[in-house]
Design a protein around this motif. Structure first.
Motif, PDB file in Angstrom:
ATOM      1  N   VAL A 228     -31.386   8.509  54.530  1.00 45.54           N
ATOM      2  CA  VAL A 228     -30.521   9.590  54.038  1.00 45.54           C
ATOM      3  C   VAL A 228     -31.013  10.120  52.702  1.00 45.54           C
ATOM      4  N   ALA A 229     -31.089  11.448  52.607  1.00 44.76           N
ATOM      5  CA  ALA A 229     -31.252  12.126  51.314  1.00 44.76           C
ATOM      6  C   ALA A 229     -29.892  12.744  51.001  1.00 44.76           C
ATOM      7  N   TYR A 230     -29.399  12.520  49.791  1.00 42.13           N
ATOM      8  CA  TYR A 230     -28.033  12.934  49.453  1.00 42.13           C
ATOM      9  C   TYR A 230     -28.049  13.779  48.188  1.00 42.13           C
ATOM     10  N   ILE A 231     -27.365  14.920  48.225  1.00 40.06           N
ATOM     11  CA  ILE A 231     -27.217  15.742  47.029  1.00 40.06           C
ATOM     12  C   ILE A 231     -25.731  15.957  46.756  1.00 40.06           C
ATOM     13  N   GLY A 232     -25.277  15.497  45.598  1.00 39.98           N
ATOM     14  CA  GLY A 232     -23.879  15.617  45.189  1.00 39.98           C
ATOM     15  C   GLY A 232     -23.782  15.937  43.719  1.00 39.98           C
ATOM     16  N   ASN A 233     -22.560  16.132  43.224  1.00 41.42           N
ATOM     17  CA  ASN A 233     -22.428  16.577  41.836  1.00 41.42           C
ATOM     18  C   ASN A 233     -21.219  16.013  41.101  1.00 41.42           C
ATOM     19  N   GLU A 234     -20.383  15.221  41.792  1.00 38.94           N
ATOM     20  CA  GLU A 234     -19.161  14.742  41.167  1.00 38.94           C
ATOM     21  C   GLU A 234     -19.092  13.212  41.166  1.00 38.94           C
ATOM     22  N   GLU A 235     -18.096  12.678  40.437  1.00 38.27           N
ATOM     23  CA  GLU A 235     -17.905  11.232  40.399  1.00 38.27           C
ATOM     24  C   GLU A 235     -17.642  10.671  41.793  1.00 38.27           C
ATOM     25  N   SER A 236     -17.020  11.458  42.645  1.00 35.86           N
ATOM     26  CA  SER A 236     -16.733  11.012  44.009  1.00 35.86           C
ATOM     27  C   SER A 236     -18.000  10.864  44.850  1.00 35.86           C
ATOM     28  N   ASP A 237     -19.141  11.333  44.325  1.00 36.53           N
ATOM     29  CA  ASP A 237     -20.419  11.212  45.034  1.00 36.53           C
ATOM     30  C   ASP A 237     -21.227  10.000  44.592  1.00 36.53           C
TER      31      ASP A 237
ATOM     32  N   CYS B 277     -30.047  13.159  44.748  1.00 34.48           N
ATOM     33  CA  CYS B 277     -30.326  14.282  43.851  1.00 34.48           C
ATOM     34  C   CYS B 277     -29.019  14.883  43.378  1.00 34.48           C
ATOM     35  N   VAL B 278     -29.046  15.493  42.199  1.00 35.59           N
ATOM     36  CA  VAL B 278     -27.902  16.241  41.681  1.00 35.59           C
ATOM     37  C   VAL B 278     -28.396  17.560  41.096  1.00 35.59           C
TER      38      VAL B 278
ATOM     39  N   ALA C  91     -21.723  11.133  35.305  1.00 34.58           N
ATOM     40  CA  ALA C  91     -21.747   9.948  36.173  1.00 34.58           C
ATOM     41  C   ALA C  91     -22.669  10.158  37.362  1.00 34.58           C
ATOM     42  N   ALA C  92     -22.673  11.358  37.931  1.00 34.24           N
ATOM     43  CA  ALA C  92     -23.546  11.653  39.065  1.00 34.24           C
ATOM     44  C   ALA C  92     -25.009  11.660  38.627  1.00 34.24           C
ATOM     45  N   LYS C  93     -25.286  12.215  37.462  1.00 37.18           N
ATOM     46  CA  LYS C  93     -26.669  12.285  36.978  1.00 37.18           C
ATOM     47  C   LYS C  93     -27.288  10.904  36.793  1.00 37.18           C
ATOM     48  N   THR C  94     -26.508   9.968  36.270  1.00 35.81           N
ATOM     49  CA  THR C  94     -27.058   8.634  36.034  1.00 35.81           C
ATOM     50  C   THR C  94     -27.218   7.844  37.321  1.00 35.81           C
ATOM     51  N   SER C  95     -26.656   8.344  38.431  1.00 35.43           N
ATOM     52  CA  SER C  95     -26.738   7.634  39.710  1.00 35.43           C
ATOM     53  C   SER C  95     -27.821   8.189  40.627  1.00 35.43           C
TER      54      SER C  95
END
Length: 352
Positions: free
Chosen positions: A285-294, A305-306, A313-317
């Protein structure tokens, strides 16, 4: 045996610890603009005398490969060198400027202009590239990073990138994409990517909600992102779009030809259900999200990716942070990044 980040900056300390490094907090005396690397290392050794060999890795060399560092460590540990530093071979004819009063003349350095060779027939010269300097504790205590039994280590030209001035940034970015080290585990995962999971709100769109006169939502997305999705689908990578809101499936599904899940309260569970249906694993899986829920999905996916405007929080993950914002080409950028890495891994395996 240990990796340290030497800094006097709170944010750099936080990031270093997040990635597993230890932090040496510099004193104000060695945190000045005029402070040399040697002075900072000497202070470190004063507080950590247990270190016998120091490998000073320069932060301005983003293409440095771990195999090079391993070889240099062996040179000092097994071959008895007191210092080893990195160089790159350049095929440039060097000239010196000579000033005598108001007169300026030039002098060729090392080659006879009357017997000027073709550059491709010439061995070239070795130049320090600033990537790293390894030295023993005893040598550093004497006030040197290079000296006594000294040897150079020649790096490959494509790995020899030094950021000195503004123009070096775009060059370094392209070199990192094409030649940068991403880890053997991530390479294997990249090769296996079969599914892109993309959050609609804030990734496919910029997060804004547009309403028509009859109060129906209008979803706007960037044509570049649509092309990025199309490029992935041509490589047999399926795309799943997810939204936490109860938005319409119609426009995204019909125009982009993707599976769509809306009103999602547990993204991790939705993706796992999809993986079961497709008989895939999270490594694919490649995943792109932008929120804490991701965050959970970003950490679990094979590669994540973000957008540039994602939450902290998303950036550090995530393993990759786009230069583009959500709804403004971030998906296209991530798609190109994925395909470039996949091509790179495939070409390396062919060479082997």
């Amino acid at each position: 045996n240990s990796i340290w980040v030497s800094t006097d900056h709170d944010e750099i300390e936080t990031v270093a610890k997040q990635f597993g490094a230890k932090v040496h907090r510099r004193s104000p005396e060695v945190s000045k603009d005029s402070t040399t690397s040697l002075e900072a290392i000497q202070e470190f050794l004063h507080k950590h005398p247990e270190a016998d060999i120091i490998g000073n890795i320069q932060a301005t060399s983003p293409c440095l490969h771990p195999d090079d560092l391993k070889e240099v460590a062996k040179m000092i540990q097994n071959k008895g060198y007191d210092s080893v530093f990195s160089v790159v071979r350049r095929h440039l004819f060097r000239w010196s400027e000579i000033k005598e009063g108001n007169e300026v003349t030039t002098l060729q350095g090392g080659l006879d202009p009357k017997r000027r060779p073709r550059r491709q027939d010439w061995d070239g010269e070795l130049y320090e590239n600033g990537s790293f300097y390894f030295a023993t504790k005893d040598l550093i205590k004497k006030g040197y990073l290079q000296g006594e039994k000294v040897m150079y280590y020649e790096m490959r030209a494509e790995h020899s990138v030094d950021i000195d001035v503004d123009i070096d940034w775009p060059i370094a970015e392209q070199r990192v994409l094409r030649y940068g080290y991403f880890g053997n585990t991530e390479k294997k995962q990249i090769k296996k990517v079969k599914l892109l999971v993309c959050i609609i709100d804030g990734c496919l769109t910029d997060g804004r909600i547009c309403l028509s006169e009859d109060q129906k939502e209008i979803i706007c997305y960037d044509v570049r992102d649509a092309i990025g999705i199309s490029l992935l689908k041509k490589r047999d990578i399926q795309v799943l779009l997810i939204s936490e809101r109860n938005c319409s499936k119609t426009i995204s599904a019909t125009k982009l030809d993707c599976e769509v899940e809306v009103s999602v309260t547990n993204k991790l569970q939705v993706v796992e259900d999809c993986l079961k249906k497709m008989n895939l694993s999270w490594k694919e899986v490649a995943y792109i999200g932008n929120e804490e829920s991701d965050v959970d999905c970003l950490k679990t996916a094979g590669i994540s990716c973000v957008p540039a405007d994602a939450c902290a929080a998303a950036k550090t993950s995530a393993s990759y942070i786009c230069k583009s914002n959500g709804g403004h080409g971030a998906i296209r950028e991530f798609a190109e990044h994925l395909l470039l890495l996949m091509d790179k891994v495939n070409s390396e395996e062919k060479r082997k």
